[in-house]
Design a protein around this motif. Structure first.
Motif, mmCIF file in Angstrom:
data_model
loop_
_atom_site.group_PDB
_atom_site.id
_atom_site.type_symbol
_atom_site.label_atom_id
_atom_site.label_comp_id
_atom_site.label_asym_id
_atom_site.label_seq_id
_atom_site.Cartn_x
_atom_site.Cartn_y
_atom_site.Cartn_z
ATOM 1 N N GLY A 190 39.202 40.676 31.037
ATOM 2 C CA GLY A 190 38.626 40.579 32.278
ATOM 3 C C GLY A 190 37.388 40.536 32.177
ATOM 4 O O GLY A 190 36.887 39.815 33.090
ATOM 5 N N VAL A 191 36.584 41.486 31.316
ATOM 6 C CA VAL A 191 35.307 41.675 31.252
ATOM 7 C C VAL A 191 34.669 40.054 30.708
ATOM 8 O O VAL A 191 33.735 39.811 31.410
ATOM 9 N N GLY A 194 35.282 37.417 33.454
ATOM 10 C CA GLY A 194 34.608 37.729 34.808
ATOM 11 C C GLY A 194 32.969 37.329 34.525
ATOM 12 O O GLY A 194 32.453 36.693 35.401
ATOM 13 N N LYS A 198 31.416 34.392 36.765
ATOM 14 C CA LYS A 198 30.053 34.584 37.592
ATOM 15 C C LYS A 198 29.092 33.549 37.466
ATOM 16 O O LYS A 198 28.085 33.707 38.303
ATOM 17 N N ILE A 226 33.897 37.093 44.790
ATOM 18 C CA ILE A 226 34.524 38.063 44.162
ATOM 19 C C ILE A 226 36.134 38.218 44.319
ATOM 20 O O ILE A 226 36.696 38.674 43.358
ATOM 21 N N MET A 229 37.244 35.443 42.356
ATOM 22 C CA MET A 229 37.499 36.059 41.002
ATOM 23 C C MET A 229 38.537 36.987 40.292
ATOM 24 O O MET A 229 39.170 36.815 39.624
ATOM 25 N N GLY A 230 38.775 37.802 41.237
ATOM 26 C CA GLY A 230 39.775 39.023 41.370
ATOM 27 C C GLY A 230 41.182 38.148 41.377
ATOM 28 O O GLY A 230 42.165 38.354 40.449
ATOM 29 N N LEU A 233 41.505 36.407 37.627
ATOM 30 C CA LEU A 233 41.716 37.283 36.496
ATOM 31 C C LEU A 233 43.057 37.865 36.443
ATOM 32 O O LEU A 233 43.659 38.286 35.377
ATOM 33 N N ARG A 242 42.363 46.685 37.078
ATOM 34 C CA ARG A 242 40.979 46.730 37.076
ATOM 35 C C ARG A 242 40.454 47.017 38.554
ATOM 36 O O ARG A 242 41.131 46.465 39.443
ATOM 37 N N ILE A 244 37.800 45.231 40.738
ATOM 38 C CA ILE A 244 36.896 44.241 40.877
ATOM 39 C C ILE A 244 35.529 44.398 41.302
ATOM 40 O O ILE A 244 34.709 43.860 41.454
ATOM 41 N N TYR A 249 31.945 43.367 37.080
ATOM 42 C CA TYR A 249 32.485 42.132 37.743
ATOM 43 C C TYR A 249 31.914 41.936 39.007
ATOM 44 O O TYR A 249 30.909 40.746 38.915
ATOM 45 N N ASP A 252 27.580 42.356 38.183
ATOM 46 C CA ASP A 252 27.114 41.009 37.242
ATOM 47 C C ASP A 252 27.326 39.737 38.120
ATOM 48 O O ASP A 252 26.374 39.104 37.839
#
Length: 336
Positions: A190-191, A194, A198, A226, A229-230, A233, A242, A244, A249, A252
């Motif tokens: 995820g990191v 992410g 981003k 965002i 992104m969630g 992921l 996680r 978010i 997430y 960043d």
């Protein structure tokens, strides 16, 4: 791996690698740093003057002259912890002479926020597949941070993610210091993904700003980003719980979308102003990771049949040469 040995090798010589050299050098617990510098002329300059002439040239870097190398394989072989810090597009070239055995029994840290072009792999997956590095030996560094602020000793938080928390904590002891705090995470995929996403959203913010849209609209864009992104992921790795909204997430994403130091926002702004991709690349002295990531993420969108209109907008503009104003107009009704 012997806990008493403290040799850290940095592979990369750009702005983030230079800031990391300073950051590690400022940590009194760690002084034995090895550094691979790509250009011979930069290497000679650093040996003589203690500054990187190409990136963050005002920053004093304290690396012993004998610990500066133009051969990445030597740095990796002599290090206990290897930090990879090149643009993702250049990683394969940097490691061209490196063998899987050179990484044996070492902690390998990725400070790269991008996907390997053509392979469509995040760095962690590329390392496990190409060099047979166990996932438990890999740590990913996430933001939010910019090299310029780290090198200026602005208080920053770095997220360190890995499957083995003992390994993550060991890396954390060398990273954290007077102006660096660390957050530890088990969400390695995820990191890393992410950090890739981003950059695409920062490109989108730059494109919209360059096209004349203001802060009000960009705030809506990023709040949608965002959530997008969630969704992505969760599709990639649903096994990790996680949040978010945490700094790895959302934090960043915000710093990359809004900061004056964001090369992805700058690149996007140029595209929104009407630059071609080629002309924008020529004018910038640094790589905008989001450009390569945009094409790679399309494979994930198609594989999982995801609705990610912001990523789709960026892809159409960059790779299909669609007018920014037209693609932004298509996006408007999809934002909430």
């Amino acid at each position: 791996m012997d806990e008493s040995v403290q040799k850290i090798g940095i592979v990369g010589s750009g702005s983030w690698a230079t800031a990391m050299i300073k950051m590690l050098g400022d940590n009194t617990e760690q002084k034995d740093i090895l550094w691979w510098v790509r250009k011979e002329e930069d290497l000679a300059y650093i040996r003589s003057y203690g500054h990187n002439p190409s990136y963050l040239s005002a920053v004093k870097v304290c690396v012993k002259p004998d610990n500066l190398f133009s051969d990445a394989r030597t740095v990796i072989q002599q290090s206990d912890i290897v930090i990879l810090n090149t643009p993702s597009a250049y990683l394969k070239d940097a490691l061209a002479a490196v063998q899987a055995a050179d990484f044996s029994n070492k902690i390998v840290v990725s400070a790269i926020k991008g996907i390997i072009p053509n392979d469509n792999l995040i760095v962690g997956d590329y390392l496990t597949q190409t060099y047979q590095i166990p996932l438990e030996n890999i740590v990913v560094i996430g933001g939010p941070c910019h090299a310029e602020e780290v090198s200026s000793e602005k208080l920053s938080y770095l997220t360190l993610a890995g499957k083995d928390q003992t390994t993550v904590e060991r890396v954390g002891r060398f990273i954290r210091g007077r102006y660096i705090n660390t957050v530890l995470s088990t969400d390695i995929f995820g990191v890393e993904y992410g950090a890739v996403l981003k950059n695409i959203y920062a490109l989108a913010a730059g494109i919209c700003h360059g096209a004349g849209l203001g802060d009000n609209f960009i705030a809506v864009l990023i709040s949608n980003a965002i959530r997008e992104m969630g969704t992505c992921l969760s599709a990639i790795d649903s096994d990790v719980s996680r949040d978010i909204k945490t700094s790895a997430y959302l934090g960043d994403l915000l710093v990359t979308a809004y900061s004056q130091f964001s090369r992805n926002r700058t690149f996007g702004h140029m595209i929104g102003k009407g630059y071609t991709v080629q002309s924008a690349q020529l004018e910038m002295n640094m790589v905008a990771e989001g450009y390569y990531a945009s094409a790679c993420i399309q494979n994930i969108i198609q594989r999982h049949q995801l609705d990610m209109p912001i990523c789709q907008m960026v892809y159409e503009i960059l790779y299909h040469r669609q007018p920014a104003t037209l693609e932004i107009k298509k996006l408007l009704d999809k934002l909430t």
